[in-house]
Each structure stands twice: as structure tokens, then as C-alpha cells.
Motif scaffolding. Structure first.
Motif, PDB file in Angstrom:
ATOM      1  N   THR A  58       0.854  -1.412  -0.057  1.00 25.25           N
ATOM      2  CA  THR A  58      -0.001  -0.038  -0.115  1.00 25.25           C
ATOM      3  C   THR A  58       0.844   1.158  -0.095  1.00 25.25           C
ATOM      4  O   THR A  58       0.508   2.126  -0.669  1.00 25.25           O
ATOM      5  N   ASN A 103       2.414   1.885  -3.666  1.00 26.42           N
ATOM      6  CA  ASN A 103       1.499   2.491  -4.308  1.00 26.42           C
ATOM      7  C   ASN A 103       1.407   3.696  -4.213  1.00 26.42           C
ATOM      8  O   ASN A 103       1.186   4.793  -4.932  1.00 26.42           O
ATOM      9  N   ALA A 104       0.978   4.159  -2.806  1.00 22.95           N
ATOM     10  CA  ALA A 104       1.080   5.643  -2.581  1.00 22.95           C
ATOM     11  C   ALA A 104       2.009   6.536  -3.105  1.00 22.95           C
ATOM     12  O   ALA A 104       2.090   7.764  -3.517  1.00 22.95           O
ATOM     13  N   GLY A 138       0.610   8.281  -6.283  1.00 21.85           N
ATOM     14  CA  GLY A 138      -0.389   9.084  -5.698  1.00 21.85           C
ATOM     15  C   GLY A 138       0.177  10.663  -5.452  1.00 21.85           C
ATOM     16  O   GLY A 138       1.273  11.102  -6.238  1.00 21.85           O
ATOM     17  N   TYR A 139      -0.232  11.230  -4.374  1.00 23.93           N
ATOM     18  CA  TYR A 139       0.066  12.548  -4.026  1.00 23.93           C
ATOM     19  C   TYR A 139       1.748  12.680  -3.955  1.00 23.93           C
ATOM     20  O   TYR A 139       2.232  13.572  -4.117  1.00 23.93           O
ATOM     21  N   TYR A 140       2.373  11.656  -3.118  1.00 28.26           N
ATOM     22  CA  TYR A 140       3.750  11.762  -2.739  1.00 28.26           C
ATOM     23  C   TYR A 140       4.433  11.345  -4.072  1.00 28.26           C
ATOM     24  O   TYR A 140       5.917  11.242  -3.916  1.00 28.26           O
ATOM     25  N   ALA A 160      -3.455  10.482   0.988  1.00 25.45           N
ATOM     26  CA  ALA A 160      -2.048   9.808   0.651  1.00 25.45           C
ATOM     27  C   ALA A 160      -1.510   9.326   2.231  1.00 25.45           C
ATOM     28  O   ALA A 160      -0.792   8.532   2.276  1.00 25.45           O
ATOM     29  N   ARG A 192      -2.996   6.375   3.798  1.00 22.54           N
ATOM     30  CA  ARG A 192      -2.090   5.087   3.209  1.00 22.54           C
ATOM     31  C   ARG A 192      -0.796   4.889   3.841  1.00 22.54           C
ATOM     32  O   ARG A 192      -0.285   3.618   3.708  1.00 22.54           O
ATOM     33  N   LEU A 193      -0.182   5.851   4.419  1.00 20.66           N
ATOM     34  CA  LEU A 193       1.227   5.692   4.736  1.00 20.66           C
ATOM     35  C   LEU A 193       1.280   5.633   6.381  1.00 20.66           C
ATOM     36  O   LEU A 193       2.365   5.673   6.900  1.00 20.66           O
TER      37      LEU A 193
END
Length: 375
Positions: free
Chosen positions: A94, A97-98, A102-104, A136, A139-140
Motif C-alpha cells: 500500500t 503504491n501511494a 499518488g500525491y507523494y 495519501a 495510506r502511509l
């Protein structure tokens, strides 16, 4: 992850999968019987029957040969240990993937755009559909107990470092966008060079914080994988997977180092030194290309070798592993296209996604193997 720092080559992993071990044992027994049926007495065996050493009569019991002590069997994971290990792998997937999509993932995309601007004087638009920060961050955020208090504190600090660097990078990128859009400014791109060059500092800070965060998460994922797969009969395939991931990491490191040097040279050079800087960049590109070509060849060889029989496992587990090899092959294909067409931003994203999908497919193989053991 693909996309992240070099992943170390995996050690032989995991306690034997019970179902697979039974299949292996049955196969070995059958082979042993076939050998006994076709085996002929050797000369030394015939002599032993005539006159057994040590005064033993033919047919008399002989002293049992001394055997080396066998290592104690590895205890099976408890349900709680197995659940914790699987949670660590799921969080790792996960998180990757983030960070990759994603945003990062914005810092990599914006930095690539800035490099593109320095080479072409055209600034691509910001990526769309990258999501928001809070989604995001969620997810972290690992579940309680997955990491120690010290590790959790380090993860929080590293994430704060990523946020700070990303905020600064976004501010500078917006300034670059405003400069490029303002047609009234006539300075031969001087301020644009400066603004684009400043992005490299924030990008480097973000990547350093990202690396610190990932090192903790990847270390825990490696421990979990080792717990789920230690002493696995598919040792050759598992070691090959480690080598494949190491190749992903080496390619990512090389591309990152090449880009940083090229961006600094383009930002620093003046009109009078343009020819010399161009020649230096061409030399660097040639060296990097040769190394990347070697990595690509090595990856293709590793993937081909890993796919060869025998595969000492149930057919469905073999299918899971071959699904991983297919994703790894997609990474090798993306690397080949980059070598042929250039490593532009879309090509880099393709490499990152292929690395992420490969890791997810491999972890699915790990969970399937562990599931067979538990049945």
C-alpha cells in the motif's frame, strides 16, 4: 520498488510449505525406489558380502554409521505471527503504491518536468488525478503495533520531512509556471534556469526523507517475507526474485544520478560553454546507457532462468510466481523502450508502475505459498 532504493537480494526464505513438502517427499521416495530397481551391485559391494570388514559374518548386523546431528526443524508460525507478517507485507504494498502513483509521487513528476524545461524550454503541465495529501497520508499510516515506538517515531519524522520538502517544491514550481506563462518577461530564460535549478534542492530533500521512511518499511517487509518463506523448497526462484528486484533498484539509482548531474549542468552552463557542456552530457549519457543496457540484459537472463523447470510446488503456486515474472518482464520491456526512445517522464512512470506491480505480484505469491502451508 521499483521506483525506490535498491532492494537487497533476498536470502533463502521461509519454512517449508507443508503441502509442497509432502509432494516433494513423495517424489523423492518414488525416485529412490526406481533407482534401487535399476541399481547393480558394485565391486566393493560384492567384496563386502564375501568378507565383511571387522570380522562380521555375511548377513550379520553392522554397526550403524555415525551421522551428523540434524538441525532442529523451524517452528511453524503462530496465527498471530502469520497475521502480523502478512500485515507488514500488505502495508508495504500500500505504501509503495501511494509513493509511486499518488500525491507523494508529485516531486518526481515535477522534477522531471523541470528537467524537461531546461532541455526544451517547454514546461509540461502538472499531473492530474494525483489525489490529496490527507488521503495519501492515510495510506502511509501503519496500524498500531506493526512497528516499534522508535520506528514509528522515525516514520513520523520522515513523513514530516517529505511534507516540508514537497510544500517548498510546489511553491517553487508554481513560481516557474508563472514565469513561463508571463510573455512580458524577456531575459533569455535566465530566471527560468534559476527557478528550475532550485527545484533540485527540494527534490533531493524529499527523496532523502522518502528513503529514510522506506528503509524502515522495507526492512520490516523483508523480515515478514523471510518469516513466511524461510526454508522454502523454491529457493532458486526466490533468490532469482531478489536479484530481479536488485536490478530494478540499480536502474532507478542510475537514472536518478544521471538526471541530477544533467540538470545541474544545464542550469549552470552559459551560452559560451554550451558546446562543451553538451559534449560532457553526451559522454555521461553513453556511459549510463552502457550500464543500463547491461542491467537490462541481466534482468532478461534472470527472468528467463527463474522461469525454467523444475518448479517444486503446486500448479496454482507456480501460476502466482509466473504472474510475477510477467510483471518483471514488463519492467524489462519498459527499460528497453527507455533505452530506445529516451527516459522521459511517461517512460519513468511506466518503470515505477512496473516495479510496483512486480512487487505486488511477488507478495501475492508469498501469501499463496504461506496459505498452502497453513492448510
Amino acid at each position: 520498488m521499483p521506483g525506490s532504493k535498491t532492494m537487497s537480494e533476498r536470502r533463502p526464505l521461509r519454512a517449508c510449505v507443508l503441502a509442497l513438502c509432502l509432494l516433494l517427499l513423495g517424489g523423492l521416495c518414488a525416485c529412490g525406489q526406481d533407482e534401487e530397481k535399476g541399481r547393480k551391485p558394485t565391486a566393493s559391494a560384492a567384496v563386502g558380502i564375501e568378507a565383511a570388514p571387522g570380522g562380521h559374518a555375511p548377513g550379520a548386523a553392522k554397526p550403524a554409521p555415525e551421522t551428523a546431528p540434524q538441525p532442529a526443524p523451524v517452528p511453524a508460525l503462530s496465527p498471530a505471527e502469520r497475521a502480523r507478517a502478512e500485515a507488514a507485507l500488505d502495508f508495504h504494498n500500500t505504501a509503495l503504491n501511494a509513493l509511486e502513483t499518488g500525491y507523494y509521487a508529485l516531486p518526481e513528476a515535477l522534477y522531471a518536468n523541470a528537467r524537461f524545461y531546461l532541455k526544451t524550454w517547454q514546461l509540461p503541465g502538472r499531473p492530474k488525478n494525483m489525489g490529496g495529501r490527507e488521503a495519501a497520508r492515510a495510506r502511509l499510516r501503519p496500524e498500531a503495533g506493526l512497528f516499534s515506538e522508535e520506528e514509528a517515531a522515525k516514520l513520523t519524522a520522515a513523513l514530516a520531512g517529505m511534507d516540508k520538502a514537497l510544500d517548498s517544491l510546489l511553491d517553487k514550481y508554481k513560481a516557474l509556471e508563472s514565469y513561463v506563462a508571463d510573455s512580458r518577461i524577456k531575459d533569455d530564460g535566465a530566471r527560468g534556469k534559476t527557478l528550475a535549478a532550485r527545484l533540485s534542492g527540494e527534490h533531493a530533500q524529499f527523496m532523502a526523507a522518502r528513503k529514510s521512511w522506506l528503509e524502515i518499511v522495507e526492512a520490516r517487509a523483508a523480515e515478514a517475507e523471510a518469516a513466511l518463506l524461510r526454508e522454502h523448497p523454491l529457493r532458486r526462484q526466490i533468490e532469482a526474485a531478489g536479484a530481479i528486484f536488485a536490478g530494478f533498484g540499480r536502474a532507478a539509482e542510475l537514472l536518478g544520478a544521471e538526471d541530477a548531474v544533467a540538470a545541474d549542468e544545464v542550469a549552470a552552463r552559459g551560452a559560451a560553454a554550451e558546446k562543451q557542456a553538451g559534449e560532457a552530457a553526451a559522454t555521461l549519457d553513453a556511459a549510463a546507457r552502457a550500464t543500463l543496457q547491461h542491467i537490462h540484459t541481466e534482468l532478461e537472463n534472470r527472468i528467463a532462468e527463474a522461469g525454467k523447470p523444475p518448479f517444486a510446488a503446486a500448479p496454482r503456486l507456480e501460476r502466482q510466481y509466473r504472474a510475477f515474472l510477467k510483471e518483471a518482464g514488463a519492467y524489462a520491456g519498459a527499460l528497453a523502450r527507455g533505452l530506445a526512445e529516451g527516459f522521459h517522464a511517461p517512460q519513468r512512470r511506466e518503470l515505477n508502475v512496473a516495479a510496483m506491480r512486480s512487487r505486488a505480484a511477488y507478495n501475492a505469491f508469498v501469501r499463496e505459498a504461506n496459505g498452502l502451508r497453513a492448510r
